[in-house]
Structures are given as C-alpha cells and as structure tokens.
Design a protein around this motif. Structure first.
Motif, PDB file in Angstrom:
ATOM      1  N   LEU A 349      -0.793   8.417  11.314  1.00  0.00           N
ATOM      2  CA  LEU A 349      -2.139   8.026  11.729  1.00  0.00           C
ATOM      3  C   LEU A 349      -3.214   9.052  11.361  1.00  0.00           C
ATOM      4  CD1 LEU A 349      -1.421   6.409  15.213  1.00  0.00           C
ATOM      5  CD2 LEU A 349      -2.144   5.249  13.114  1.00  0.00           C
ATOM      6  N   ALA A 350      -2.914  10.341  11.498  1.00  0.00           N
ATOM      7  CA  ALA A 350      -3.930  11.357  11.184  1.00  0.00           C
ATOM      8  C   ALA A 350      -4.341  11.277   9.717  1.00  0.00           C
ATOM      9  CB  ALA A 350      -3.412  12.747  11.518  1.00  0.00           C
ATOM     10  N   ALA A 351      -3.365  11.119   8.834  1.00  0.00           N
ATOM     11  CA  ALA A 351      -3.681  10.979   7.406  1.00  0.00           C
ATOM     12  C   ALA A 351      -4.448   9.698   7.154  1.00  0.00           C
ATOM     13  CB  ALA A 351      -2.394  11.008   6.584  1.00  0.00           C
ATOM     14  N   LEU A 352      -4.105   8.644   7.907  1.00  0.00           N
ATOM     15  CA  LEU A 352      -4.824   7.376   7.738  1.00  0.00           C
ATOM     16  C   LEU A 352      -6.294   7.538   8.119  1.00  0.00           C
ATOM     17  CD1 LEU A 352      -4.630   4.365   7.029  1.00  0.00           C
ATOM     18  CD2 LEU A 352      -4.125   3.921   9.437  1.00  0.00           C
ATOM     19  N   VAL A 353      -6.572   8.273   9.205  1.00  0.00           N
ATOM     20  CA  VAL A 353      -7.962   8.540   9.586  1.00  0.00           C
ATOM     21  C   VAL A 353      -8.705   9.227   8.450  1.00  0.00           C
ATOM     22  CG1 VAL A 353      -9.440   9.927  11.100  1.00  0.00           C
ATOM     23  CG2 VAL A 353      -7.534   8.627  12.075  1.00  0.00           C
ATOM     24  N   GLU A 354      -8.098  10.258   7.881  1.00  0.00           N
ATOM     25  CA  GLU A 354      -8.737  11.013   6.799  1.00  0.00           C
ATOM     26  C   GLU A 354      -9.036  10.131   5.604  1.00  0.00           C
ATOM     27  OE1 GLU A 354      -7.781  14.919   3.951  1.00  0.00           O
ATOM     28  OE2 GLU A 354      -6.475  14.446   5.650  1.00  0.00           O
ATOM     29  N   GLY A 360     -14.837   5.330   3.303  1.00  0.00           N
ATOM     30  CA  GLY A 360     -16.055   4.802   3.905  1.00  0.00           C
ATOM     31  C   GLY A 360     -15.823   3.734   4.949  1.00  0.00           C
ATOM     32  N   ASP A 361     -14.577   3.514   5.351  1.00  0.00           N
ATOM     33  CA  ASP A 361     -14.273   2.494   6.366  1.00  0.00           C
ATOM     34  C   ASP A 361     -14.168   3.169   7.729  1.00  0.00           C
ATOM     35  OD1 ASP A 361     -13.394   0.392   7.930  1.00  0.00           O
ATOM     36  OD2 ASP A 361     -12.091  -0.429   6.365  1.00  0.00           O
ATOM     37  N   VAL A 362     -15.315   3.388   8.345  1.00  0.00           N
ATOM     38  CA  VAL A 362     -15.348   4.102   9.626  1.00  0.00           C
ATOM     39  C   VAL A 362     -14.695   3.272  10.726  1.00  0.00           C
ATOM     40  CG1 VAL A 362     -16.865   5.198  11.329  1.00  0.00           C
ATOM     41  CG2 VAL A 362     -17.428   5.315   8.899  1.00  0.00           C
ATOM     42  N   VAL A 363     -14.825   1.956  10.656  1.00  0.00           N
ATOM     43  CA  VAL A 363     -14.229   1.082  11.678  1.00  0.00           C
ATOM     44  C   VAL A 363     -12.705   1.231  11.678  1.00  0.00           C
ATOM     45  CG1 VAL A 363     -13.879  -1.311  12.398  1.00  0.00           C
ATOM     46  CG2 VAL A 363     -16.130  -0.554  11.610  1.00  0.00           C
ATOM     47  N   ALA A 364     -12.097   1.226  10.492  1.00  0.00           N
ATOM     48  CA  ALA A 364     -10.642   1.383  10.400  1.00  0.00           C
ATOM     49  C   ALA A 364     -10.218   2.781  10.860  1.00  0.00           C
ATOM     50  CB  ALA A 364     -10.176   1.135   8.967  1.00  0.00           C
ATOM     51  N   ALA A 365     -11.026   3.784  10.516  1.00  0.00           N
ATOM     52  CA  ALA A 365     -10.723   5.153  10.957  1.00  0.00           C
ATOM     53  C   ALA A 365     -10.786   5.250  12.474  1.00  0.00           C
ATOM     54  CB  ALA A 365     -11.702   6.135  10.321  1.00  0.00           C
ATOM     55  N   ARG A 366     -11.783   4.599  13.073  1.00  0.00           N
ATOM     56  CA  ARG A 366     -11.903   4.599  14.522  1.00  0.00           C
ATOM     57  C   ARG A 366     -10.678   3.947  15.182  1.00  0.00           C
ATOM     58  NH1 ARG A 366     -12.693   7.143  18.428  1.00  0.00           N
ATOM     59  NH2 ARG A 366     -14.754   7.789  17.701  1.00  0.00           N
TER      60      ARG A 366
END
Length: 542
Positions: A349-354, A360-366
C-alpha cells in the motif's frame, strides 16, 4: 574401518550437527555393508541439509523401501510424506503428489493410527495458505494440531502451530498470530524440533514478521537464525534464506553494501541447494541497485526474481516510476495489489500511495492511505505507524493541507529514526521541505532538502539526489510548461550531452530520455537540440 565404526561415527556426527561428516560416515558404512532403515532416513536428511537434494531424496526412498521390507508401515509412510514435501520444495508437483498418495494408501492399510495422518493434512493446509484462503488454512492447521497433540509428535505440533500463526496473520489477527509464532519458536530454540522442521519454522516466522511489519521480532529472530546457521557451518538448507533476511535488514538500516554482499551470499547458497532463497536473493539485490540508481542491473535482478514464480513487487513498480514510466508503474502495482492476499496487500500500500500521487490520482492515493490507517488502528507496531504517517503526510500534501502534512511527516521521521532507517527518514524530510515551500517558507524548505541530501549522499542514493537537485533549482527557474524532469533534460542538452550521456546522468533509459526530449520539443514548438539550448539560455535554465 569396520562398518559399525563408520555407522557410529555417522550417528555421532549427526547428533552434533556435523552434517557433512555424518553424510560421509554413513556413505562409508553403506559401502561396507549397508545401513538400517532409520540410519538411511537420517543419512537422507543430512544430504538435504548440505544441499545434496537429489542424493537426499534417493536415500530417503531407500529408507522408505527398507521400512516396508521390515513391515514398518508407519515409518514407511512418514518417509513418503517427507519425500513428498521435499519434492514440493524442488518444484516437482507430480512426483510430490505421487508420494503423498502412496503415504495416504499406506496409512489407510495400517491398522494403527499415527501422527502421519496429521502430516498428510499439511499439503492441503499449505495450499490454502499459499492461495490466500486464511480461514480455510486456519481450520486445516487446527486439525493438524489435533494430531500433533494426540500423538505427542513435536515436529507435527510445531508445524501446525506455525501454520495457525501464519493463517491468523493473513486474516489480520496479528497479535494472536505473532503470539503463536513466538510459542513455536520457543520449541525450536529449546531443541525440541528436528533440523528440517526447525529450519522451515525459522524462515517462515521471519517472513511472517515481515508481513506483520514487526521489525523488532524480525531482527530478533534473524539473529537467532543466523546463530543457528553459524552453529551448523556446513549446512546449506535454510542458510541462503538466512542471508536474504539479513540483506533486507541491512537495506532498511542503510547498510547497502552489506545488503548486497548478503544477497549475493544468499544467491550462492540458493545455487548450492537452498532453492527457497532465490527470490529473496535476487529481489534484495534489485532493491539496492534501484536505490543506488543502477536501473539496468535492478531490472535484471527483478527479472531473475520473477522467474522463481513470485512477482517482485513493489520493487519493480517503483523502478518503473523512477525510470519515468509512471503509467506502467501504476498499472502493474494496481494489478498486484488487487490480486494479493490481505497480508501481502498491506505490504504494497505505501508504494501504491507513492505511485498514485506521481500519476496525479490523489483520490486513489487517499483510498490506499486510508486502508493503511485502518490497519494501523488495529496494531501499534512502530514500523506500521511510520509507514502510515509517511503515506498520510504525502497525501495531505497533495490535498493542499501542508500544515497537516508537516505534523504527520515529523512523526514519521521520528519513528523511522528510532527504527534506524535513514533513507526513509530522509524521504520524510524531502516531503516536509515541499510542504514548507507550499507554505511560502523557502528557508525551512531548503534546510529540510539539505538535511536529506547529506543522508542520500552518504548512502549513495543517486536518484534521490537528482530529485533534490530538481527541487532546489526550482526557485531559480521561471514557471513554464516544462516539468521538473524536462527542465533537467533541457539543461543537459544545453551542456552538449547525447541521449546516452543524459540517460547516464539521470539514471534513466535512453528510451525514456528520448520521450522526454520529444515532449519538450512538442511543448516548446522546437525542432532541434540547438533550439532547445537557446531556450535554456534565454529562460535562465543554465
């Protein structure tokens, strides 16, 4: 020398964990007059322990047949089970299934019940575990445990407890699962478990600690495994896995050269017979190479890791990201996360956030950060907290909450420093610098960037240094249509560098550099490197 002398020497050497000496002594005794079934079984086990897997299976087969001749069906069936497990480890599923079927038939023909019935449940339990079916695995290992307790078999009981703990960790019941692993490790360290089950348990417990983000336990049991292997210097089995776990800890603690040495020792031990060390050996080499900016070497290492049947994530996705292939990184990691079991998913998950933020997909990162936070609420491991706070800080920064991001990033950096993880602590400082810049405090931003640079230079983290170069030069460059990476490419073009030289400077592939140049020309309406050079001078980029 008489066969009885060689036989006694083999038994003594085995008891003293001198596997090579035991193997040689039993070979001499066998040449002089043959061996009893129990000695054949131990001889085969010694062969497996020193990496002579084919010899081990052959000798265990002889032991199985000798037990049958003696009418000892239970021990013959037990040998068949262990041959099946060894063949499973050697990636020979058909032969493995054949030996399990033979053991099942022998157990069915025997009038006496035995712990072998419990061992025969282990392959199906492992299948459920490896498939991510935590509930089914837990139920299966509970049945294995019943047989272990009923017949007082310490090996079976220990393997059952291991599986129970692993299944509960997979289900998110971390405290219960880790307590079970501690319990089974007490049996191993007390010498109650025979060598091969003990090695299996050591390595599996370390992997489980990794999935649970339990760095303290991982370090403690890695030291214990290292000591266990050190006391058996001629042992090949499990020794490569010990080295790959050491490599991972070295990497986290910033000792990247030591990590690379340990990973290459792990690779050597894997080639000598510890096949389960191949993935970790190649993956950890790839991690160090990626962090150093040796992208071509990292890609090769990850490719070798992939050939073992396990996907080298999140390292490969992060390599794609570092090489400028953001969409490819996003696609491959999303797929890996979606198909992972719960425990493995949390590790990604941490790598996925990065990567989602880079895309540029802040919603997916959130969404990924919130999933980490929900997990963090169930467990208080320092590493979980550090990972979660860092991810949350990065997402808050993208959401334009710079002050909220700073608070999270300070906590993350403190936790990483307490865990002696300098690279991650420095990455938190880079994010903090960006937050200060957003708030208009350029002086504080540059202080954070410089503190991070000191760490990156000491580690040899070339890509991170280049990222900092772009950030610290941003104040000198006017706003324009180019990204930070494209500005860096234009600067190097103006210095007269070829695509290959630029790729070397920025630790990118030539293909990626060519794509950046094409984008620059399209954005600026240019058609030549000379025009790009003129643009760089006119706009103060050099």
């Amino acid at each position: 020398m008489t066969s009885s002398v060689a036989l006694d020497r083999g038994r003594v050497s085995y008891a003293e964990h001198h596997w090579t000496g035991a193997f040689s002594a039993w070979r001499d005794a066998d040449q002089e007059g043959g061996l009893p079934a129990h000695d054949l079984e131990l001889w085969g086990t010694a062969a497996v322990l020193i990496g002579r897997n084919a010899d081990g299976v052959e000798t265990l087969t002889r032991a199985h047949e000798e037990f049958l001749l003696e009418g000892d069906v239970v021990n013959a069936a037990r040998c068949a089970v262990w041959i099946g497990l060894h063949m499973m480890d050697l990636r020979e599923p058909a032969q493995s299934a054949g030996w399990f079927a033979r053991a099942q038939r022998l157990v069915g023909e025997s009038p006496d019940s035995s712990s072998v019935e419990g061992f025969l449940l282990v392959p199906a339990a492992l299948g459920a575990l490896y498939s991510g079916e935590g509930e089914a695995a837990a139920r299966a290992f509970d049945r294995v445990a019943e047989f272990g307790e009923r017949f007082g078999d310490p090996d079976l009981s220990a393997l059952a407890r291991l599986g129970q703990g692993q299944a509960r960790i997979m289900l998110g019941q971390l405290n219960a699962g880790l307590a079970m692993l501690d319990e089974v490790m007490v049996a191993v360290t007390a010498g109650e478990v025979s060598p091969i089950p003990a090695g299996i348990i050591y390595c599996a417990v370390l992997q489980s600690c990794r999935l649970a983000f339990d760095l303290r336990r991982a370090q403690e049991w890695t030291v214990a495994l290292d000591r266990w292997c050190h006391d058996r210097p001629d042992m090949v089995a499990f020794s490569g896995q010990c080295q790959m776990h050491r490599a991972e800890l070295f990497c986290l603690h910033g000792a990247w050269t030591d990590a690379l040495v340990a990973a290459r020792v792990a690779e050597d031990r894997a080639q000598r017979g510890d096949l389960d060390a191949f993935f970790g050996a190649y993956y950890q080499q790839g991690e160090v190479q990626r962090l150093r900016g040796e992208f071509a070497a990292a890609l090769q290492s990850y490719a070798l890791a992939n050939q073992t049947g396990f996907e080298p994530q999140p390292g490969l996705a992060l390599l794609r990201l570092a090489d400028g292939e953001v969409k490819a990184a996003q696609s491959v990691l999303r797929r890996a996360v979606d198909s992972a079991d719960p425990a493995t998913r949390r590790r990604l998950l941490a790598a996925l956030v990065e990567i989602e933020l880079a895309a540029g997909d802040v919603v997916a990162a959130r969404a990924a950060a919130d999933e980490l936070t929900a997990f963090c609420n169930t467990i208080t491991m320092p590493m979980v907290l550090a990972v979660t706070e860092q991810a949350e800080g990065a997402v808050l920064l993208a959401e334009r909450d710079a002050r909220g991001a700073l608070a999270r990033l300070r906590r993350a950096r403190t936790l990483w420093l307490e865990l002696d993880a300098p690279y991650e602590a420095a990455r938190c400082r880079v994010l903090a610098g960006r937050a200060w810049r957003t708030l208009g405090d350029e002086e504080s931003a540059l202080l954070e960037f410089e503190a991070a640079r000191v760490v990156f230079v000491e580690l040899g983290a070339a890509p991170a240094i280049i990222e900092l170069d772009v950030l610290t030069q941003a104040t000198q460059a006017p706003a324009g249509p180019l990204t930070a990476r494209e500005i860096e490419v234009v600067r190097l073009i103006s210095a007269g560098l070829t695509n290959r030289a630029i790729a070397g400077e920025l630790f990118l592939s030539e293909k990626t550099v060519a794509r950046h140049i094409s984008n620059v020309f399209a954005k600026l309406g240019l058609s030549s490197r000379a025009a790009a050079t003129a643009y760089a001078y006119e706009h103060g980029l050099v």
